[in-house]
Every structure is written in structure tokens, then in C-alpha cells.
Design an enzyme around this catalytic site. Structure first.
Site, PDB file in Angstrom:
ATOM      1  N   CYS A   1       1.030  -1.588   0.246  1.00 53.47           N
ATOM      2  CA  CYS A   1       0.343   0.367  -0.018  1.00 53.47           C
ATOM      3  C   CYS A   1       1.043   1.025  -0.302  1.00 53.47           C
ATOM      4  O   CYS A   1       0.628   2.366  -0.482  1.00 53.47           O
ATOM      5  CB  CYS A   1      -0.933   0.234   1.037  1.00 53.47           C
ATOM      6  SG  CYS A   1      -2.104  -1.447   1.324  1.00 53.47           S
TER       7      CYS A   1
ATOM      8  N   HIS B   1      -3.364   6.143   1.077  1.00 49.46           N
ATOM      9  CA  HIS B   1      -4.325   4.915   0.402  1.00 49.46           C
ATOM     10  C   HIS B   1      -5.431   4.721   0.734  1.00 49.46           C
ATOM     11  O   HIS B   1      -5.908   4.801   1.912  1.00 49.46           O
ATOM     12  CB  HIS B   1      -3.099   3.945   1.145  1.00 49.46           C
ATOM     13  CG  HIS B   1      -3.490   1.940   0.902  1.00 49.46           C
ATOM     14  ND1 HIS B   1      -4.554   2.098  -0.286  1.00 49.46           N
ATOM     15  CD2 HIS B   1      -4.019   1.802   2.095  1.00 49.46           C
ATOM     16  CE1 HIS B   1      -4.395   0.672   0.135  1.00 49.46           C
ATOM     17  NE2 HIS B   1      -4.034   0.406   1.083  1.00 49.46           N
TER      18      HIS B   1
ATOM     19  N   ASN C   1     -10.460  -1.732  -2.301  1.00 54.32           N
ATOM     20  CA  ASN C   1      -9.219  -1.281  -2.038  1.00 54.32           C
ATOM     21  C   ASN C   1      -7.732  -1.732  -3.151  1.00 54.32           C
ATOM     22  O   ASN C   1      -7.995  -3.277  -3.299  1.00 54.32           O
ATOM     23  CB  ASN C   1      -8.572  -1.490  -0.325  1.00 54.32           C
ATOM     24  CG  ASN C   1      -7.103  -1.814  -0.069  1.00 54.32           C
ATOM     25  OD1 ASN C   1      -6.272  -1.368  -0.780  1.00 54.32           O
ATOM     26  ND2 ASN C   1      -7.087  -2.199   1.207  1.00 54.32           N
TER      27      ASN C   1
END
Length: 333
Positions: A114, A260, A290
Site C-alpha cells: 500500500c 491510500h 482497496n
């Protein structure tokens, strides 16, 4: 020499997984519950025969087409993934050949999740500043879906597959500022695929249910949600504060924060904790999920599409997660 973001594009797999489909598999999780808590309505999932490098190539080709970029001008490839095609060779080398990028170009893979996009920008800026390269193709691509146990309802609701392509050059629409980076390997086991590589090469098919009813095994993605939340809540406010200091800025001078895209609940918690107005805090995950290292460039692309930045606007970009690893920078339009 200054480094700039010159162009961004991204690619999503055709196959999708909706909340309705997940709710049918896990009836205790209603459609509205998933959407309200996670902030995701659907996520794109790579096909069985579709891999991270395929998506990276598609994203790069889209970048070349959308922005009239000649592959012959690329002199370095940075490829961020945690789902490489092979242990070796380096996937970036295969991508170079598929894209028709000159053989004089440098190419390397780096394994980050990430925080990967921020680290990629830092590496690219270093290559430009050192005079090593002038046009760096930064690719982020991930297929976490291939690591997730079919019975792991928690992770299946969160993660989506995607790839993004960014051109970093000696000119462009946004100057890349100074970086704040961090690492804490003590948290490694809280987000891990333990088996399948060299230390534990044999995947164990045995699986167990965790305390939340998610089916997991050492050969699949394990995420300790409470520990990840605690780490994020502690690390990110300090990361943002230190990044502002590095760039000689106050929080009020940042026109847009793009973090993120972990999940809606975590982002809202961070926004409120850092006292950032909602209008200055961009969220884009409802239709993609995500997407790990591609979440920041996808959100950046969509933010610029929805509300183009005026001249001299300053946007803060931050990534954080698996590793533990974190990083942030400021870009100036």
C-alpha cells in the site's frame, strides 16, 4: 533536476464482484452493511488466466494511447507488485519486451504494498535527480484476489485487483516534493501470505476460521484487522505532520489529501483524527475496492478528473500498510 508527474492512467479487470454476490455467499453480511462499513460497492477481480503483469502492460498501453507517449522515450521501468509472475526473472524485464521499450532502458521490480506508489515516486525522483533517467514508467499492479481464501469474507469485501501507470519526467503537470518514509518490520506478520516462497515453500491446504468467521490458511492472505487499524491510527497522523514539515508547509496550505484507499471506516477515522475538512479529503474506492499499490494513483487520476487542480495547488499523497511500510509526499501543480 526537478521531477514531475507527467501522465497517469489505470486499468481494471473486466470481471467484477459486487456486494450482492458477496452477500449471497455470506448471508450474515448484508449489502448495505458492506457498503456502509467498507465503503465499497463492487471490486474488479483478475480472471484465472490474467496476471499482474498483464494488467500492468494494459495500463501502460492505455497511458501511451491516452497521452500520446512514445514507448521509445521510456528509459527506465519501475514495477511495484507483491504478486509477481515468477520468482525470477524480474517481471519488469518481461514488461519491457511486451511494451517495445528500448533495450537500453533500465528495469526493476520492487515488492511493496500500500506504500508502493509513494516509494515508486521517490525512486523515480532519485533517478531523475541523479541524471540516470529522464522518462520513468512507474507501474503498480496487484492481484491480491489470488491470495485470498474463498471463505475469507473480510478480505474478499475489501480488496480489488488493478494496475496503474505513471510517467515521471523532467517536466509535467505536478512537481514532486520531498518525502517522508518509514518502516517497522515488527508488524510483518499482521499482513502476510506466509507460505509459498522460499522460507515456507509448501502451501498448507488446512484452513481455520478466525474469531470473525473468516476462513484462512497460511497459504492465503492473513490480515489482523485490529492490529492494522491500530498501526494506521498511530502512524499516519505523524507521517502527515512530518511530511508537512519536510515540505515547509502548514496543513491549511494543502488543497487535497489523497491517502491510500484502505476502507471507508479507516479513512474517516483518520480524517477526523487529523481534523481535515471533508472537502479537502478525497475518497475513491466504491467501484474499485482497496487496490493496494494502485489505490493512490487511481484516486489521484479520478480527483483530477472530477475537480482539476488550479495552478500552484498542493496535494498530499500518502500510502501505508503491509510491511509495515509508510510514505508520503506533496505534489505541486
Amino acid at each position: 533536476m526537478q521531477a514531475f508527474i507527467k501522465a497517469i492512467s489505470y486499468h481494471l479487470p473486466q470481471q467484477q464482484l459486487s456486494n450482492a454476490e458477496l452477500s449471497a455467499l455470506f448471508p450474515e453480511w448484508g449489502v448495505e452493511k458492506i457498503a456502509n462499513k467498507i465503503g465499497i460497492d463492487t471490486r474488479h477481480i483478475a480472471a484465472m488466466d490474467e496476471f499482474a503483469s498483464d494488467m500492468a502492460v494494459a495500463a501502460a498501453q492505455k497511458l501511451f494511447t491516452e497521452h500520446s507517449i512514445n514507448p521509445a522515450e521510456i528509459d527506465f521501468i519501475l514495477y511495484c507488485t507483491q504478486s509477481p509472475d515468477y520468482f525470477l526473472p524480474t517481471t519488469a524485464c518481461i514488461i519491457q519486451d511486451k511494451l517495445g521499450i528500448p533495450v537500453k532502458a533500465g528495469a526493476l521490480d520492487f515488492n511493496l504494498g500500500c506504500s508502493g506508489y509513494i516509494y515508486g515516486l521517490a525512486l523515480a525522483k532519485g533517478l531523475v535527480a541523479a541524471g540516470i533517467a529522464k522518462n520513468i514508467l512507474l507501474l503498480t499492479s496487484e492481484t491480491y484476489s489470488k491470495f485470498i481464501h474463498p471463505g475469507d469474507k473480510g478480505n474478499r469485501t475489501i480488496f480489488g485487483d488493478a494496475a496503474a501507470a505513471t510517467l515521471i519526467s523532467t517536466d509535467g503537470f505536478a512537481a514532486i516534493g520531498d518525502f517522508e518514509l518509514g518502516t517497522d518490520g515488527k508488524g510483518a506478520e499482521n499482513l502476510m501470505v506466509k507460505q509459498g516462497a522460499i522460507r515456507y515453500p509448501d502451501k498448507n491446504a488446512d484452513s481455520v476460521k478466525d474469531g470473525y468467521g473468516n476462513q484462512q490458511s497460511p497459504g492465503h492472505l492473513h490480515m489482523d484487522g485490529p492490529e492494522i487499524f491500530a498501526f494506521t491510527s498511530q502512524a499516519v497522523p505523524g507521517l502527515i505532520a512530518d511530511t508537512l514539515v519536510k515540505n515547509n508547509l502548514d496543513k491549511a496550505e494543502i488543497d487535497q489529501f489523497i491517502l491510500h484507499q484502505a476502507n471507508q471506516y479507516m479513512l474517516e477515522h483518520l480524517r477526523k483524527k487529523m481534523e481535515i475538512p471533508a472537502e479537502n479529503f478525497y475518497i475513491y474506492m466504491a467501484n474499485v475496492g482497496n487496490t493496494v499499490s494502485s489505490s493512490v494513483p487511481i484516486a489521484l487520476y479520478e480527483a483530477m478528473e472530477q475537480k482539476p487542480a488550479p495552478a500552484h495547488a498542493k496535494w498530499l499523497l500518502a500510502g501505508f500498510g503491509v510491511g509495515y511500510s509508510w510514505g508520503a509526499t506533496v505534489i505541486t501543480f
